[in-house]
Design a protein around this motif. Structure first.
Motif, PDB file in Angstrom:
ATOM      1  N   GLN A  93       6.070 -14.739 -29.873  1.00  0.00           N
ATOM      2  CA  GLN A  93       5.511 -15.467 -28.737  1.00  0.00           C
ATOM      3  C   GLN A  93       6.375 -16.679 -28.421  1.00  0.00           C
ATOM      4  O   GLN A  93       7.002 -17.260 -29.311  1.00  0.00           O
ATOM      5  N   VAL A 135       6.433 -20.557 -27.235  1.00  0.00           N
ATOM      6  CA  VAL A 135       5.521 -21.691 -27.363  1.00  0.00           C
ATOM      7  C   VAL A 135       6.070 -22.864 -26.554  1.00  0.00           C
ATOM      8  O   VAL A 135       7.234 -23.260 -26.727  1.00  0.00           O
ATOM      9  N   ARG A 188       1.077 -20.510 -25.174  1.00  0.00           N
ATOM     10  CA  ARG A 188       1.845 -19.422 -25.769  1.00  0.00           C
ATOM     11  C   ARG A 188       1.818 -18.212 -24.860  1.00  0.00           C
ATOM     12  O   ARG A 188       0.801 -17.941 -24.204  1.00  0.00           O
TER      13      ARG A 188
END
Length: 404
Positions: free
Chosen positions: A60, A62, A78
Motif C-alpha cells: 500500500q 501511505v 493508504r
C-alpha cells in the motif's frame, strides 16, 4: 528561446537548479520533503503536492508529506497498489496525467473534497526499486506538458535519494535500540565471582553483531556467553537478538555447553540461513571452582592464575554456527578456576589489527591482564589495546573468582 512546451531554456535551467540545490542535502528527510514540495508547487504553479511512500509488506502507498493536502497525511491515507490514481502510477511505474478528475478516476476522498481538477503523478525509485509516488494537482483545469513531467521526475529522484538516507537513519536507530536492549544493563551478583564488561561499536552506524550475556541457571550454575554475528547494521543486530534468545532457551534444557551450541547451530542453519556466527558458551559451577566451556569458532579466552603466566584456555575450538555441511560432534572442556584467577572473554575486534597476525593481538591482550578486580582488568585491557578507534565491534567480558 522558447521550447515547444512553452518553457524557456532559462526557465528550465532555473527549475532544475531549484530542485538540485546543494543546500537541500543539509536538511533531514522530513524537512527536505517539505522544502521540495514547496518548490515544486511554485515552479509548476500547482495548488497541491504530495508524497506517498510504499509500505512493502502491505503493498500500500501511505501519505507521508503533503502541501495543500495536509489532511491526507493527518488521516494517514493508504491506497493499495493498482487502485486509484496513485495506485495506478505504482502499478505501471509510469507517469500518469488526469486532466479532468472524477470519482471514477480518483478514490482519495481528500483529493475530491479539496476540489482538485487536474493531476500529474510520477513514480519514485531508489536503486531501481519502486518506493513511492509523487503527485501534484491544480484547482483549475490544467494540461500538463512534457517539461512538467520531466521536472517532477527530477524531484522524485531527489526524494528517492533522501528516503534512502531516511531509511538508513531509521534502521540505525532501531538497531541501536535493539542492541542496547539485548546487552545486559547490569551483570548479576554471584557469590565467589566478580564480573565486568565493555562494549564498543566498531562501525559508523554504531550497530553490530557482537554481544555478551551472563545468566544464572536453575541448577545453580552460571551461564556465560560471548559471540559475534558477521556483518553490521540492523540485520546483524536482529540475528544477534534471535541467537541470544535461542541460546538462553537451550541453556535451560542442556547441562552441557556443547549440547546447547549443537541445538543453536541447528536453529541458525534452519532459520538464519546465510548468517555466520561464532560463540563461546561457558558454565561456571555454583562454588565458582569449575568452568565447562564450548567454543563455536570463537577465540579462546585468556586465563590468568596467581603465580602463573597468562595463557589461553585449553579448550577445543569447533566450527562456527551456520556452516551448512555436517560437522563433527561439538566438544566441551572442563577446567579449574582457582581463587584469584581471572577469565577474559572477548571478540576478535579487540585483538585483530590490519597488517599484523591475530596472535600478536592476543599476546598483547594476555600481557595487559593484571590480577586485579574485574573492572580494573577491563580498564587495563581497553587502555592497552587501543580501543578508541576500533575497526570492528569489541565485546569484552571479564570474570574473576574471588577468594573464598
Amino acid at each position: 528561446m522558447v521550447s515547444t512546451s512553452g518553457v524557456t531554456d532559462a526557465e528550465r535551467l532555473r527549475r532544475i537548479e531549484a530542485v538540485t540545490d546543494a543546500t537541500l542535502s543539509r536538511l533531514d528527510a522530513a524537512d527536505l520533503f517539505d522544502e521540495l514540495l514547496d518548490r515544486v508547487r511554485e515552479l509548476l504553479r500547482v495548488d497541491t503536492a504530495a508524497i506517498l511512500l510504499l509500505d512493502v509488506h502491505a503493498r500500500q502507498l501511505v501519505a507521508t508529506a503533503a502541501k495543500g493536502l495536509e489532511e491526507e497525511v493527518r488521516q494517514a491515507f493508504r491506497v493499495s497498489v493498482g487502485r486509484g490514481f496513485a495506485g495506478r502510477i505504482a502499478l505501471t511505474r509510469q507517469p500518469v496525467i488526469i486532466e479532468e478528475v472524477t470519482a471514477q478516476r480518483v478514490i482519495n476522498p481528500v483529493l475530491l473534497q479539496t476540489g482538485v481538477k487536474s493531476l500529474l503523478g510520477v513514480p519514485i525509485f531508489a536503486r531501481g526499486d519502486l518506493i513511492g509516488v509523487l503527485h501534484v494537482g491544480t484547482l483549475t483545469p490544467r494540461r500538463f506538458a512534457p517539461d512538467d513531467v520531466r521536472l517532477l521526475e527530477l524531484v522524485a529522484d531527489r526524494i528517492g535519494v533522501a528516503n534512502q538516507a531516511r531509511a538508513h537513519s531509521l534502521d540505525q536507530s532501531a538497531g541501536l535500540a535493539l542492541q542496547r536492549s539485548l546487552l545486559p544493563t547490569e551483570l548479576p551478583k554471584v557469590p565467589n565471582l566478580e564480573m565486568a564488561a565493555r562494549y564498543v561499536p566498531g562501525h559508523v552506524s554504531g550497530v553490530g553483531g557482537d554481544w555478551y550475556d551472563v545468566f544464572p541457571l536453575p541448577s545453580g550454575w552460571l551461564g556465560v556467553v560471548i559471540g559475534d554475528v558477521s556483518g553490521h547494521g540492523l540485520q546483524s543486530a536482529v540475528v544477534m537478538g534471535r541467537i541470544r534468545s535461542a541460546l538462553r532457551a537451550y541453556a535451560l534444557v542442556s547441562h552441557d555447553p556443547a549440547e546447547a551450541l549443537t541445538l543453536l547451530d541447528r536453529k541458525v542453519n534452519h532459520f538464519e540461513t546465510g548468517s555466520l556466527s561464532t560463540a563461546l558458551y561457558a558454565m561456571i559451577s555454583p562454588d565458582g571452582a569449575t568452568i565447562k566451556v564450548s567454543l563455536a569458532g570463537h577465540l579462546r579466552p585468556v586465563m590468568v592464575v596467581p603465580g602463573e603466566p597468562a595463557a589461553l584456555l585449553p579448550a577445543k575450538v569447533d566450527p562456527p554456527l551456520g556452516i551448512r555441511h555436517r560437522i563433527p560432534q561439538r566438544r566441551s572442556t572442563t577446567v579449574d578456576f582457582p581463587p584469584g584467577a581471572v577469565l577474559v572473554c572477548y571478540t576478535d575486534g579487540l585483538v585483530e589489527r590490519r597488517g599484523e597476525s591475530i596472535d600478536t593481538g592476543i599476546d598483547r591482550l594476555a600481557a595487559a591482564v593484571p590480577l586485579e578486580s574485574a573492572d580494573t582488568v577491563c580498564a587495563s585491557v581497553m587502555a592497552t589495546l587501543d580501543t578508541e578507534n576500533p575497526n570492528d565491534d569489541i565485546a569484552l567480558l571479564v570474570i574473576r573468582r574471588t577468594a573464598p
